[in-house]
Design a protein around this motif. Structure first.
Motif, mmCIF file in Angstrom:
data_model
loop_
_atom_site.group_PDB
_atom_site.id
_atom_site.type_symbol
_atom_site.label_atom_id
_atom_site.label_comp_id
_atom_site.label_asym_id
_atom_site.label_seq_id
_atom_site.Cartn_x
_atom_site.Cartn_y
_atom_site.Cartn_z
ATOM 1 N N PRO A 340 0.800 -1.276 -0.035
ATOM 2 C CA PRO A 340 -0.034 0.203 -0.162
ATOM 3 C C PRO A 340 0.782 1.333 0.076
ATOM 4 C CG PRO A 340 -0.809 -1.099 1.848
ATOM 5 C CD PRO A 340 0.620 -1.563 1.512
ATOM 6 N N ASN A 344 -2.038 3.969 -4.267
ATOM 7 C CA ASN A 344 -2.990 2.574 -4.210
ATOM 8 C C ASN A 344 -3.114 2.276 -2.616
ATOM 9 O OD1 ASN A 344 -4.725 0.616 -4.992
ATOM 10 N ND2 ASN A 344 -2.366 -0.208 -6.101
ATOM 11 N N PRO A 345 -3.646 3.372 -1.953
ATOM 12 C CA PRO A 345 -3.760 2.626 -0.207
ATOM 13 C C PRO A 345 -4.887 1.416 -0.153
ATOM 14 C CG PRO A 345 -5.424 5.207 -1.099
ATOM 15 C CD PRO A 345 -4.604 4.453 -2.041
ATOM 16 N N GLY A 346 -5.754 1.545 -1.200
ATOM 17 C CA GLY A 346 -7.182 0.280 -0.939
ATOM 18 C C GLY A 346 -6.016 -1.563 -2.249
ATOM 19 N N CYS A 347 -5.196 -1.149 -2.103
ATOM 20 C CA CYS A 347 -4.627 -1.999 -2.720
ATOM 21 C C CYS A 347 -4.831 -3.079 -2.117
ATOM 22 C CB CYS A 347 -3.524 -1.816 -3.751
ATOM 23 S SG CYS A 347 -2.017 -1.951 -2.263
ATOM 24 N N TRP A 349 -6.977 -4.308 0.728
ATOM 25 C CA TRP A 349 -8.635 -4.278 0.761
ATOM 26 C C TRP A 349 -9.031 -4.727 -1.070
ATOM 27 C CZ3 TRP A 349 -6.940 -4.975 4.681
ATOM 28 C CH2 TRP A 349 -6.803 -4.081 5.998
ATOM 29 N N ASP A 350 -8.486 -4.526 -2.500
ATOM 30 C CA ASP A 350 -8.988 -4.921 -3.071
ATOM 31 C C ASP A 350 -8.314 -6.166 -3.393
ATOM 32 O OD1 ASP A 350 -9.985 -2.782 -4.291
ATOM 33 O OD2 ASP A 350 -7.884 -1.816 -5.200
ATOM 34 N N GLU A 376 -11.899 4.873 5.551
ATOM 35 C CA GLU A 376 -12.731 4.496 3.700
ATOM 36 C C GLU A 376 -12.192 3.460 2.620
ATOM 37 O OE1 GLU A 376 -10.860 6.968 4.943
ATOM 38 O OE2 GLU A 376 -9.802 8.430 3.213
ATOM 39 N N HIS A 377 -10.930 3.404 2.532
ATOM 40 C CA HIS A 377 -10.057 2.049 2.080
ATOM 41 C C HIS A 377 -10.783 1.138 2.332
ATOM 42 C CE1 HIS A 377 -8.351 5.370 0.228
ATOM 43 N NE2 HIS A 377 -7.641 5.463 1.868
ATOM 44 N N ARG A 381 -14.564 -1.420 0.744
ATOM 45 C CA ARG A 381 -14.614 -3.347 -0.154
ATOM 46 C C ARG A 381 -15.701 -3.717 0.610
ATOM 47 N NH1 ARG A 381 -10.712 0.662 -1.180
ATOM 48 N NH2 ARG A 381 -9.624 0.124 -3.610
#
Ligand code: ATP
Ligand code: MG
Length: 656
Positions: A340, A344-347, A349-350, A376-377, A381
């Motif tokens: 992260p 790309n702070p949500g990678c 969780w993706d 929020e990230h 998801r």
């Protein structure tokens, strides 16, 4: 007062029993079952491990002796022959696991590869034949310097298959650090890649290898095998070869060698948090059994789990719990090349959402960074596939534990906080998620077969809730065998700090801990980092946790500074959450907060706000550097493992 080794000041009373729905499905479903396993070990330690080895591993030849303990040297399953790659691959091919994904890999740019057990076996055999073709023989050492791509696991397994030892060097290390490690292990062949992806950019690797090997600086290295990942690099004729050119020429037939139980499996350097990294030696059978069984126990591994450990294969966690433990169990292991970052702070969780990850294992340093990036990230998801969470690498601050529990685990996933080290091979103190009630910040209880204690300098157990030295008093199969070519350092570092008594030997872990009234272990920080304030010896973990429990604080490190009156005073380095500004008012509020949480004794005499803390490349806070800065000295000693030298520069006192 001064006879207390480490004083505990933290108040943490929260408790979380295993969710009944989790226990109902779990392999080990109650504390009674856990205790029964512990009793089986007590009644017959060697029989306990022998039974597991018989049941869980394939043997080409049975052992003659379960354990040969000549302190501090140990051998396990003496006379037996097995093969770690066989246990990770071949034996699954005759079952329904043949077509099961062994590795689900995702590259940082989003490319995905799913590799079944059958395919992985095929590729590993080809890679093993390639290594042989390049001159690697049983007993040789192979250097692995790769990004987190499937070929890293393949290269490790290929070595294990033919009886060559690997030494994996994290791809973030410089040419200089790489050179040192390749030299120390007298590596014959290096497996590398042109480069990899990290935080949105290509990181070249092969040029580092070229620099490390330039001018014959590592004379043992004869050949370099290069995986193409990012589009190419310069090649040295005669020495370098492309994997994608060699692979099609290689036979996929490469029977696993029957290797002695004590055959050298790998050499791996510790993170270098406290000093010069040590080349830790692990051998074949004991390491295989220990990582196999701990994966099963602590992750409550089920056939349909999708398991993801975020560690890089360059660290022990990557060895034991990305590659060997999961594959030996026939699990699906996820590998993700990226990390992260601002872009790309949500990678993470993706990855969980896309691949329906059910078990997620990461480090407190990553959790703190993810907290800072904002809820929020994860909230955007679908994380409902998760059923179990884990942490490793540092003590986790209770407030970070609570965030992990609430935001990521949806209050339904148990958290396994696993204490262990490069030296221990696998997890030592950790909850069994279906059995052990957890407490935020505690690693809880030793695993079955592990005799851990908290003792004083004489090896005498300390009273409940008093801090002391964390030791292990009975050998276990995954235990390190020595420091590579430095038996003296092995003895001095691990076995001499607490001298044997009454025939009892103490493995000294270097960590401070206390046990509470339930026998739970709370790791309080490194013994080297204990701060001595006016006769009170304080661990770093508790003061840092008090700071981190304030909403403004993202991360904190405390160290001692010599003081004429008090012996030492506490100096704190603090990074703030988004939306908070450093300033005198906040500083006063934080100092008052520490006093309120744990008492005036722990109140820092000085506090520095900083954007980042100095860390090892595996993400651990390097307090020894901060200690030097706090004392007004220049940090000395090995800083090859420091992630970002700029952080250290920014913390240096500025000339007025
Ligand atoms: P070096 O030995 O070179 O200083 P290192 O100790 O950081 O480096 P590792 O073997 O990667 O190298 O880390 C093991 C250490 O990490 C443990 O001794 C302990 O201090 C810390 N640690 C790991 N897991 C936990 C945990 N769950 N709780 C508390 N501390 C942990
Ligand atoms: Mg260590």
């Amino acid at each position: 007062m001064s006879d207390i080794l480490i004083e505990s000041v933290l108040q943490e009373q929260r408790q979380f029993p295993p969710p009944p729905a989790f226990s109902a499905q779990a392999r080990i479903a109650s504390l009674e079952q856990y205790q029964q396993l512990c009793q089986e070990f007590q009644a017959d330690p060697q029989g306990f491990w022998a039974g597991l080895a018989q049941r869980e591993l394939h043997w080409f030849r049975p052992w003659e002796q379960v354990m040969d303990w000549q302190p501090p040297q140990v051998r396990w399953f003496v006379g037996g022959q097995t093969n770690l790659a066989y246990n990770c691959l071949d034996r699954h091919l005759t079952t329904s696991r043949r077509t099961k994904p062994a590795i689900i890999w995702q590259g940082e740019p989003g490319d995905v590869r799913t590799i079944t057990y059958e395919q992985l076996h095929h590729d590993v055999c080809q890679m093993a034949n390639a290594l042989k073709a390049l001159g690697v023989q049983r007993g040789d050492r192979v250097g692995i310097y790769l990004p987190l791509i499937p070929e890293a696991a393949m290269a490790m397994l290929a070595c294990a298959r033919i009886g060559a030892a690997h030494t994996v060097v994290f791809g973030g290390f410089s040419a200089e650090a790489l050179k040192e490690r390749l030299r120390a292990a007298q590596v014959k062949v290096v497996v590398t890649a042109d480069g990899g992806w990290r935080k949105g950019a290509v990181v070249p690797l092969k040029p580092q290898v070229d620099q490390a090997l330039a001018d014959g600086q590592v004379p043992s290295v004869q050949r370099v095998l290069v995986v193409q990942r990012v589009g190419g690099c310069a090649m040295t004729p005669e020495r370098d070869g492309w994997w994608h050119e060699l692979q099609p020429q290689m036979s996929p037939d490469c029977p696993a060698e029957a290797l002695d139980s004590e055959e050298l499996l790998f050499i791996l350097y510790t993170s270098g948090t406290t000093g010069k990294p040590k080349g830790i030696v692990h051998t074949t059978a004991g390491y295989n059994l220990y990582t196999h069984i701990t994966t099963q126990w602590v992750f409550d591994l089920q056939e349909d789990d999708v398991y993801w450990c975020t560690a890089d294969v360059g660290w022990i966690t990557g060895h034991s719990y990305v590659v060997y433990g999961p594959l030996s169990n026939g699990a699906t292991t996820v590998m993700y090349e990226g990390a992260p970052h601002g872009g790309n702070p949500g990678c993470f969780w993706d990855v969980i959402q896309t691949h329906k990850v059910s078990i997620f294992y990461t480090a407190p340093t990553a959790i703190r960074a993810l907290i800072k990036m904002g809820v929020e990230h994860p909230q955007a998801r679908d994380l409902s596939s998760l059923r179990l969470l884990g942490t490793v690498g540092e003590p986790i601050n209770p407030s970070a534990w609570m965030w992990y529990h609430r935001v990521i685990g949806g209050e339904r996933c148990p958290i396994v906080d696993t204490w262990w080290q490069t030296e221990t091979g696998g997890m030592m103190i950790a909850p069994l998620p279906g059995a052990t009630p957890t407490k935020p910040g505690a690693a809880t209880l030793p695993l079955p077969g592990i005799q851990a204690q908290v003792v004083d300098r004489q090896g005498e157990p300390v009273p409940v809730n008093q801090g002391g030295y964390l030791v292990v008093t009975h050998p276990w199969p995954g235990m390190m065998r020595t420091v590579y070519q430095d038996e003296e350092r092995y003895r001095r570092t691990y076995w001499e700090p607490i001298p044997p008594r009454d025939g009892q030997h103490f493995y000294f872990a270097g960590d401070g801990a206390r046990r509470d009234e339930d026998g739970y272990f709370w790791v309080m920080g490194r013994v080297d980092d204990v701060i001595n304030v006016a006769g009170h010896r304080l661990g770093t973990m508790e003061i840092e946790s008090a700071l981190v429990s304030h909403p403004a604080v993202a991360e904190a490190a405390v160290v001692g500074r010599p003081d004429e009156l008090k012996g030492e005073t506490v100096v704190a380095f603090v990074t703030l959450e988004r939306h908070y500004q450093p300033g005198d008012a906040l500083k006063q509020a934080l100092l008052a907060h520490v006093v309120q949480e744990i008492g005036a004794i722990a109140r820092p005499s000085e506090m520095t706000f900083t954007d980042a803390l100095p860390k090892t490349r595996s993400g651990k806070i390097m307090r020894r550097l901060l200690r030097a800065l706090a004392a007004g000295e220049s940090p000395t000693g090995d800083i090859s493992t420091l992630e970002d030298r700029g952080v250290l520069e920014s913390l240096r006192p500025q000339p007025q």
